[in-house]
Design a protein around this motif. Structure first.
Motif, PDB file in Angstrom:
ATOM      1  N   THR A 161      44.001  39.140  47.479  1.00 23.77           N
ATOM      2  CA  THR A 161      42.870  40.055  47.611  1.00 23.77           C
ATOM      3  C   THR A 161      43.173  41.289  46.780  1.00 23.77           C
ATOM      4  O   THR A 161      44.237  41.911  46.938  1.00 23.77           O
ATOM      5  N   LYS A 209      54.092  38.919  44.442  1.00 28.49           N
ATOM      6  CA  LYS A 209      53.748  39.804  45.554  1.00 28.49           C
ATOM      7  C   LYS A 209      53.878  41.267  45.151  1.00 28.49           C
ATOM      8  O   LYS A 209      53.015  42.091  45.469  1.00 28.49           O
ATOM      9  N   ASP A 217      47.279  47.430  44.492  1.00 29.32           N
ATOM     10  CA  ASP A 217      46.623  47.731  45.771  1.00 29.32           C
ATOM     11  C   ASP A 217      45.988  46.499  46.409  1.00 29.32           C
ATOM     12  O   ASP A 217      44.933  46.578  47.043  1.00 29.32           O
ATOM     13  N   THR A 253      46.733  42.365  48.323  1.00 30.90           N
ATOM     14  CA  THR A 253      47.579  41.621  49.255  1.00 30.90           C
ATOM     15  C   THR A 253      47.634  40.160  48.817  1.00 30.90           C
ATOM     16  O   THR A 253      46.745  39.677  48.094  1.00 30.90           O
ATOM     17  N   ASP A 285      48.646  36.250  50.636  1.00 23.04           N
ATOM     18  CA  ASP A 285      48.993  35.515  51.848  1.00 23.04           C
ATOM     19  C   ASP A 285      49.058  34.035  51.493  1.00 23.04           C
ATOM     20  O   ASP A 285      48.543  33.613  50.448  1.00 23.04           O
ATOM     21  N   GLU A 293      50.822  43.983  45.038  1.00 27.29           N
ATOM     22  CA  GLU A 293      50.895  45.216  45.830  1.00 27.29           C
ATOM     23  C   GLU A 293      50.723  46.461  44.961  1.00 27.29           C
ATOM     24  O   GLU A 293      50.069  47.420  45.378  1.00 27.29           O
TER      25      GLU A 293
END
Length: 94
Positions: A89, A63, A70, A72, A74, A67
């Protein structure tokens, strides 16, 4: 997780272009899935599922890396194979 499930095992990966120069990478498996009560803690450090072999820091670092790029990440705890789906993404770089 996939090796703990009896029967056919599979891992699927799909890559789909998204709006605003993003790309979605989905990885799903036919493992045991993730119980709903574990989903909110899945990306916390040292949150390994009881009986797992790891320390529970892998998804925490995934994660963080996503991040920094830039993006995400899930998770859906169950899919059509019975396992989990992780959706990352990221900017496509174009």
């Amino acid at each position: 997780a996939v090796e703990t499930k009896a029967g056919p095992r599979c891992i699927e990966v799909s890559v789909v272009p998204k709006d605003r120069g993003m790309v979605e990478i989905a990885v799903c498996d036919s493992g045991p899935g993730i119980p709903p009560d574990r989903l909110e803690k899945i990306f916390l450090p040292y949150s390994a599922v009881k009986g797992s072999r790891g320390m529970g820091i892998g998804l925490f670092w995934v994660k963080r890396i996503v991040e920094v790029m830039d993006g995400t990440i899930d998770v859906d705890g169950s899919n059509r194979h019975g396992g989990a789906t992780f959706i990352v993404t990221l900017p496509s770089g174009r």
